[in-house]
Write an enzyme that holds these catalytic residues in place. Structure first.
Site, mmCIF file in Angstrom:
data_model
loop_
_atom_site.group_PDB
_atom_site.id
_atom_site.type_symbol
_atom_site.label_atom_id
_atom_site.label_comp_id
_atom_site.label_asym_id
_atom_site.label_seq_id
_atom_site.Cartn_x
_atom_site.Cartn_y
_atom_site.Cartn_z
ATOM 1 N N GLY A 1 0.816 -1.200 0.000
ATOM 2 C CA GLY A 1 0.000 0.000 0.000
ATOM 3 C C GLY A 1 0.855 1.259 0.000
ATOM 4 O O GLY A 1 2.038 1.222 0.367
ATOM 5 N N CYS A 2 0.275 2.379 -0.398
ATOM 6 C CA CYS A 2 1.042 3.624 -0.546
ATOM 7 C C CYS A 2 1.469 4.192 0.806
ATOM 8 O O CYS A 2 2.651 4.495 1.019
ATOM 9 C CB CYS A 2 0.245 4.644 -1.343
ATOM 10 S SG CYS A 2 -1.447 4.922 -0.757
ATOM 11 N N TYR A 3 0.528 4.340 1.747
ATOM 12 C CA TYR A 3 0.899 4.794 3.091
ATOM 13 C C TYR A 3 1.922 3.833 3.707
ATOM 14 O O TYR A 3 2.867 4.238 4.385
ATOM 15 C CB TYR A 3 -0.328 4.828 3.998
ATOM 16 C CG TYR A 3 -1.233 6.025 3.868
ATOM 17 C CD1 TYR A 3 -0.741 7.325 3.990
ATOM 18 C CD2 TYR A 3 -2.597 5.864 3.654
ATOM 19 C CE1 TYR A 3 -1.588 8.423 3.895
ATOM 20 C CE2 TYR A 3 -3.453 6.952 3.561
ATOM 21 C CZ TYR A 3 -2.943 8.230 3.679
ATOM 22 O OH TYR A 3 -3.775 9.313 3.587
#
Length: 348
Positions: free
Chosen positions: A144-146
């Site tokens: 995921g990006c976060y």
């Protein structure tokens, strides 16, 4: 040349895959699909691309592909991947379907996992931590990006045994919600800053905790499905009125006192030779990563409290999604890791 297909090519992640893979010297793009734009030309979804090649249905898009990038909603890849793998194709999945053990996935995503047996075959695609695990992988779970920004910011401290209580404040541009997400209309987000899914509600909390647990148990070079030593952390995301970019600020109470000089040494040694990690004393800004596969990390020691503040910035659509997926492909196939990826961002 690797024959590649992109499923979900009309989303933001798909757009970046088209841009990056189209310039990759070892890739032949043989198909791309979109449920919303099936049969319509590429330019219908992406007016900046002057191409009349139509979006295909899934079967046609993957017919000649050796590798399939899945830029699809959560829950779809787990249904398509078993057949693609059985046919001898490799899969790099940008969704959350294979990032977590099935029981954790179901708890945090609220979706029944319909291919739980595939999880043990998946490799987690955060190259800076799992490089050796990825060579030759048949199924890669793109982080995921976060999670990418937070995990890379905190992993050196965790590996050194310095992490105590951790609190993360993160801010993301609206593209992180996807092209069809509600609540991101201009009138709602313009000149507005708001937290969302706080206090342990955001599903990326589990993924960050799980990544750090594996590093805590086994150090940097570890098996994806090894022992995990879990420790809870506080994660609070915010939506900011910009198109793309993520800035993560992590607050850490160290397990033992550490100086600024020692902190710098730990990070420098941990990320020595990593082509996409930028360590500087200058504080990160999202614009400095725009369009690139780079994570920009900086750290500070609060001399008054002894607490540590770790900053990390990425482009959520590149290092946080499609650029990372291309980086994973390069490792899987043994290409130079920087091939087809921008080393520098775009300014302004």
């Amino acid at each position: 040349m690797v024959r590649v297909a992109i499923l979900g090519a009309s989303g933001y992640g798909g757009s970046e895959l088209l841009r990056l893979l189209g310039a990759h010297p070892e890739v032949e793009l043989v198909g791309f699909s979109s449920r919303a734009y099936a049969g319509r030309p590429l330019s219908a979804a992406w007016p900046h691309i002057d191409a009349d090649t139509p979006f295909s249905e899934v079967e046609e898009a993957v017919a000649e592909a050796e590798l399939v990038f899945m830029a699809l909603p959560n829950g779809v890849s787990m249904e398509l991947s078993p057949r693609l793998l059985e046919e001898g194709r490799r899969v790099i999945d940008l969704s959350g379907d294979f990032r977590l053990p099935p029981e954790l996935f179901e708890r945090w995503y609220g979706i029944e996992h319909r291919s739980p047996g595939l999880y043990q075959r998946a490799r987690y695609g955060l190259v800076e931590l799992f490089r050796e695990d990825l060579v030759g992988a048949e199924l890669v779970a793109n982080p995921g990006c976060y999670v990418t920004a937070a995990s890379l910011a905190l992993a050196p401290l965790v590996a050194a045994g310095l992490d105590g209580e951790i609190s993360i404040s993160a801010m993301s541009g609206v593209s992180g919600a996807g092209r069809d997400a509600g609540g991101t209309a201009f009138a709602e987000v313009n000149e507005n800053l708001k937290p969302y899914k706080p206090a342990g509600e955001h599903r990326h909390t589990a993924e960050i905790e799980y990544n750090l647990a594996r590093v805590r148990a086994q150090g940097r070079r570890l098996r994806t499905h090894g022992q995990a030593v879990e420790r809870e952390l506080l994660f609070t995301p915010h939506l900011v009125p910009m198109t793309r970019g993520i800035l993560v600020t992590s607050f850490v109470t160290p397990a033992k006192p550490v100086s600024q000089a020692e902190l710098a040494r730990i990070f420098a040694e941990f990320y020595s030779g990593e082509p996409f990690v930028r360590l500087t004393e200058e504080l990160p800004q999202t614009k400095g990563t725009y369009g690139s596969n780079t994570v920009w990390i900086s750290h500070r020691r609060d001399e008054r409290t002894g607490r540590l503040v770790i900053f990390a910035a990425i482009d959520n659509l590149v290092k946080g999604a499609s650029g990372q997926a291309v980086h994973n492909m390069n490792v899987v196939y043994g290409f130079p890791e920087t091939m087809g990826l921008q080393a520098h961002g775009i300014w302004p």
